[in-house]
Design a protein around this motif. Structure first.
Motif, PDB file in Angstrom:
ATOM      1  N   MET A 126       0.829  -1.172   0.000  1.00  0.00           N
ATOM      2  CA  MET A 126       0.000   0.000   0.000  1.00  0.00           C
ATOM      3  C   MET A 126       0.875   1.237   0.000  1.00  0.00           C
ATOM      4  SD  MET A 126      -3.266  -0.053   2.459  1.00  0.00           S
ATOM      5  CE  MET A 126      -3.928  -1.684   2.336  1.00  0.00           C
ATOM      6  N   LYS A 127       0.457   2.230  -0.697  1.00  0.00           N
ATOM      7  CA  LYS A 127       1.226   3.461  -0.760  1.00  0.00           C
ATOM      8  C   LYS A 127       0.885   4.351   0.426  1.00  0.00           C
ATOM      9  CE  LYS A 127       1.712   3.126  -5.601  1.00  0.00           C
ATOM     10  NZ  LYS A 127       2.331   3.681  -6.707  1.00  0.00           N
ATOM     11  N   ALA A 128       1.719   5.357   0.641  1.00  0.00           N
ATOM     12  CA  ALA A 128       1.550   6.239   1.794  1.00  0.00           C
ATOM     13  C   ALA A 128       0.203   6.951   1.759  1.00  0.00           C
ATOM     14  CB  ALA A 128       2.690   7.243   1.841  1.00  0.00           C
ATOM     15  N   ARG A 129      -0.220   7.372   0.584  1.00  0.00           N
ATOM     16  CA  ARG A 129      -1.519   8.074   0.526  1.00  0.00           C
ATOM     17  C   ARG A 129      -2.667   7.133   0.850  1.00  0.00           C
ATOM     18  NH1 ARG A 129      -0.513   7.953  -5.318  1.00  0.00           N
ATOM     19  NH2 ARG A 129      -1.904   6.387  -6.163  1.00  0.00           N
ATOM     20  N   ASP A 130      -2.520   5.862   0.509  1.00  0.00           N
ATOM     21  CA  ASP A 130      -3.549   4.885   0.858  1.00  0.00           C
ATOM     22  C   ASP A 130      -3.614   4.695   2.372  1.00  0.00           C
ATOM     23  OD1 ASP A 130      -4.091   4.506  -1.830  1.00  0.00           O
ATOM     24  OD2 ASP A 130      -2.766   2.764  -1.998  1.00  0.00           O
ATOM     25  N   LEU A 131      -2.453   4.688   3.016  1.00  0.00           N
ATOM     26  CA  LEU A 131      -2.428   4.541   4.471  1.00  0.00           C
ATOM     27  C   LEU A 131      -3.047   5.747   5.152  1.00  0.00           C
ATOM     28  CD1 LEU A 131       1.069   2.928   5.059  1.00  0.00           C
ATOM     29  CD2 LEU A 131      -1.165   1.872   5.294  1.00  0.00           C
ATOM     30  N   LYS A 132      -2.779   6.940   4.634  1.00  0.00           N
ATOM     31  CA  LYS A 132      -3.393   8.143   5.198  1.00  0.00           C
ATOM     32  C   LYS A 132      -4.901   8.074   5.064  1.00  0.00           C
ATOM     33  CE  LYS A 132       0.432  11.356   4.509  1.00  0.00           C
ATOM     34  NZ  LYS A 132       0.896  12.561   3.817  1.00  0.00           N
ATOM     35  N   GLU A 133      -5.356   7.582   3.930  1.00  0.00           N
ATOM     36  CA  GLU A 133      -6.793   7.442   3.693  1.00  0.00           C
ATOM     37  C   GLU A 133      -7.395   6.425   4.651  1.00  0.00           C
ATOM     38  OE1 GLU A 133      -9.319   5.663   0.071  1.00  0.00           O
ATOM     39  OE2 GLU A 133      -7.949   7.294  -0.482  1.00  0.00           O
ATOM     40  N   LEU A 134      -6.689   5.329   4.894  1.00  0.00           N
ATOM     41  CA  LEU A 134      -7.188   4.311   5.814  1.00  0.00           C
ATOM     42  C   LEU A 134      -7.250   4.829   7.247  1.00  0.00           C
ATOM     43  CD1 LEU A 134      -5.448   1.054   4.575  1.00  0.00           C
ATOM     44  CD2 LEU A 134      -7.858   1.620   4.435  1.00  0.00           C
ATOM     45  N   ARG A 135      -6.279   5.647   7.624  1.00  0.00           N
ATOM     46  CA  ARG A 135      -6.263   6.184   8.984  1.00  0.00           C
ATOM     47  C   ARG A 135      -7.443   7.120   9.237  1.00  0.00           C
ATOM     48  NH1 ARG A 135      -1.884   4.736  11.798  1.00  0.00           N
ATOM     49  NH2 ARG A 135      -0.014   4.172  10.661  1.00  0.00           N
ATOM     50  N   THR A 136      -7.962   7.732   8.193  1.00  0.00           N
ATOM     51  CA  THR A 136      -9.100   8.637   8.369  1.00  0.00           C
ATOM     52  C   THR A 136     -10.436   7.918   8.275  1.00  0.00           C
ATOM     53  OG1 THR A 136      -9.103   9.197   6.017  1.00  0.00           O
ATOM     54  CG2 THR A 136      -7.816  10.620   7.476  1.00  0.00           C
ATOM     55  N   SER A 137     -10.452   6.682   7.794  1.00  0.00           N
ATOM     56  CA  SER A 137     -11.715   5.962   7.664  1.00  0.00           C
ATOM     57  C   SER A 137     -12.124   5.361   9.006  1.00  0.00           C
ATOM     58  CB  SER A 137     -11.611   4.884   6.596  1.00  0.00           C
ATOM     59  OG  SER A 137     -10.600   3.977   6.920  1.00  0.00           O
ATOM     60  N   ASN A 138     -13.398   5.011   9.115  1.00  0.00           N
ATOM     61  CA  ASN A 138     -13.895   4.477  10.386  1.00  0.00           C
ATOM     62  C   ASN A 138     -13.570   2.988  10.504  1.00  0.00           C
ATOM     63  OD1 ASN A 138     -15.743   3.196   8.760  1.00  0.00           O
ATOM     64  ND2 ASN A 138     -17.432   4.545   9.288  1.00  0.00           N
ATOM     65  N   SER A 139     -13.821   2.450  11.680  1.00  0.00           N
ATOM     66  CA  SER A 139     -13.422   1.066  11.948  1.00  0.00           C
ATOM     67  C   SER A 139     -14.234   0.065  11.134  1.00  0.00           C
ATOM     68  CB  SER A 139     -13.541   0.765  13.437  1.00  0.00           C
ATOM     69  OG  SER A 139     -14.878   0.907  13.861  1.00  0.00           O
ATOM     70  N   GLN A 140     -15.479   0.385  10.810  1.00  0.00           N
ATOM     71  CA  GLN A 140     -16.284  -0.534   9.995  1.00  0.00           C
ATOM     72  C   GLN A 140     -15.685  -0.693   8.604  1.00  0.00           C
ATOM     73  OE1 GLN A 140     -18.583  -2.561  10.600  1.00  0.00           O
ATOM     74  NE2 GLN A 140     -19.217  -1.969  12.643  1.00  0.00           N
ATOM     75  N   ASP A 141     -15.256   0.421   7.994  1.00  0.00           N
ATOM     76  CA  ASP A 141     -14.632   0.356   6.676  1.00  0.00           C
ATOM     77  C   ASP A 141     -13.332  -0.445   6.724  1.00  0.00           C
ATOM     78  OD1 ASP A 141     -16.659   1.911   5.632  1.00  0.00           O
ATOM     79  OD2 ASP A 141     -15.522   3.785   5.789  1.00  0.00           O
ATOM     80  N   LEU A 142     -12.580  -0.262   7.800  1.00  0.00           N
ATOM     81  CA  LEU A 142     -11.325  -1.007   7.941  1.00  0.00           C
ATOM     82  C   LEU A 142     -11.589  -2.506   8.058  1.00  0.00           C
ATOM     83  CD1 LEU A 142      -9.364   1.300  10.399  1.00  0.00           C
ATOM     84  CD2 LEU A 142      -8.908   0.945   7.973  1.00  0.00           C
ATOM     85  N   LYS A 143     -12.611  -2.861   8.802  1.00  0.00           N
ATOM     86  CA  LYS A 143     -12.927  -4.285   8.971  1.00  0.00           C
ATOM     87  C   LYS A 143     -13.405  -4.906   7.662  1.00  0.00           C
ATOM     88  CE  LYS A 143     -13.690  -3.964  13.883  1.00  0.00           C
ATOM     89  NZ  LYS A 143     -14.627  -4.024  14.995  1.00  0.00           N
ATOM     90  N   VAL A 144     -14.165  -4.141   6.878  1.00  0.00           N
ATOM     91  CA  VAL A 144     -14.608  -4.634   5.572  1.00  0.00           C
ATOM     92  C   VAL A 144     -13.404  -4.840   4.660  1.00  0.00           C
ATOM     93  CG1 VAL A 144     -15.868  -3.985   3.484  1.00  0.00           C
ATOM     94  CG2 VAL A 144     -16.919  -3.672   5.720  1.00  0.00           C
ATOM     95  N   LYS A 145     -12.499  -3.863   4.646  1.00  0.00           N
ATOM     96  CA  LYS A 145     -11.284  -3.959   3.822  1.00  0.00           C
ATOM     97  C   LYS A 145     -10.435  -5.149   4.272  1.00  0.00           C
ATOM     98  CE  LYS A 145      -8.138  -2.200   0.990  1.00  0.00           C
ATOM     99  NZ  LYS A 145      -8.236  -2.394  -0.431  1.00  0.00           N
ATOM    100  N   LEU A 146     -10.344  -5.351   5.578  1.00  0.00           N
ATOM    101  CA  LEU A 146      -9.578  -6.469   6.125  1.00  0.00           C
ATOM    102  C   LEU A 146     -10.167  -7.808   5.675  1.00  0.00           C
ATOM    103  CD1 LEU A 146      -7.270  -7.357   8.010  1.00  0.00           C
ATOM    104  CD2 LEU A 146      -8.921  -7.282   9.878  1.00  0.00           C
ATOM    105  N   ASN A 147     -11.480  -7.923   5.728  1.00  0.00           N
ATOM    106  CA  ASN A 147     -12.121  -9.165   5.283  1.00  0.00           C
ATOM    107  C   ASN A 147     -11.909  -9.399   3.791  1.00  0.00           C
ATOM    108  OD1 ASN A 147     -13.053  -9.916   7.799  1.00  0.00           O
ATOM    109  ND2 ASN A 147     -14.977  -8.813   7.564  1.00  0.00           N
ATOM    110  N   ASP A 148     -11.962  -8.329   2.997  1.00  0.00           N
ATOM    111  CA  ASP A 148     -11.711  -8.460   1.561  1.00  0.00           C
ATOM    112  C   ASP A 148     -10.288  -8.954   1.291  1.00  0.00           C
ATOM    113  OD1 ASP A 148     -14.269  -7.555   1.092  1.00  0.00           O
ATOM    114  OD2 ASP A 148     -13.648  -5.510   0.575  1.00  0.00           O
ATOM    115  N   LEU A 149      -9.327  -8.395   2.026  1.00  0.00           N
ATOM    116  CA  LEU A 149      -7.939  -8.805   1.838  1.00  0.00           C
ATOM    117  C   LEU A 149      -7.713 -10.252   2.281  1.00  0.00           C
ATOM    118  CD1 LEU A 149      -6.069  -5.560   2.916  1.00  0.00           C
ATOM    119  CD2 LEU A 149      -6.128  -6.568   0.634  1.00  0.00           C
ATOM    120  N   LYS A 150      -8.381 -10.656   3.350  1.00  0.00           N
ATOM    121  CA  LYS A 150      -8.250 -12.048   3.800  1.00  0.00           C
ATOM    122  C   LYS A 150      -8.817 -13.009   2.762  1.00  0.00           C
ATOM    123  CE  LYS A 150      -8.082 -11.450   8.796  1.00  0.00           C
ATOM    124  NZ  LYS A 150      -8.738 -11.755  10.081  1.00  0.00           N
ATOM    125  N   ALA A 151      -9.928 -12.626   2.153  1.00  0.00           N
ATOM    126  CA  ALA A 151     -10.511 -13.465   1.107  1.00  0.00           C
ATOM    127  C   ALA A 151      -9.585 -13.528  -0.098  1.00  0.00           C
ATOM    128  CB  ALA A 151     -11.876 -12.920   0.698  1.00  0.00           C
TER     129      ALA A 151
END
Length: 70
Positions: A1-26
């Motif tokens: 992931m690029k730095a701008r993607d990480l900045k974007e993830l840090r500003t998103s809420n925990s539900q979005d992070l959990k959805v992204k995490l599940n997508d990556l695990k799949a």
């Protein structure tokens, strides 16, 4: 992931992070399945996905710690 993607993830809420995490695990499951069957085209993608999972887990944990301290 690029730095701008990480900045974007840090500003998103925990539900979005959990959805992204599940997508990556799949995706990681599918990549491992492709590796086992000999159909994987880019083996480095496994490493990238594992790293992204770790980064998202770190961000989630940082938020938990920050919430606990308040």
């Amino acid at each position: 992931m690029k730095a701008r993607d990480l900045k974007e993830l840090r500003t998103s809420n925990s539900q979005d992070l959990k959805v992204k995490l599940n997508d990556l695990k799949a995706e990681l499951f599918n990549l491992r399945f492709q590796l086992a069957t000999g159909q994987l085209e880019n083996p480095m993608r496994i490493r990238e996905v594992k790293k992204s999972i770790a980064q998202i887990k770190t961000i989630i944990r940082e938020e938990e710690i920050r919430a606990f301290e308040q």
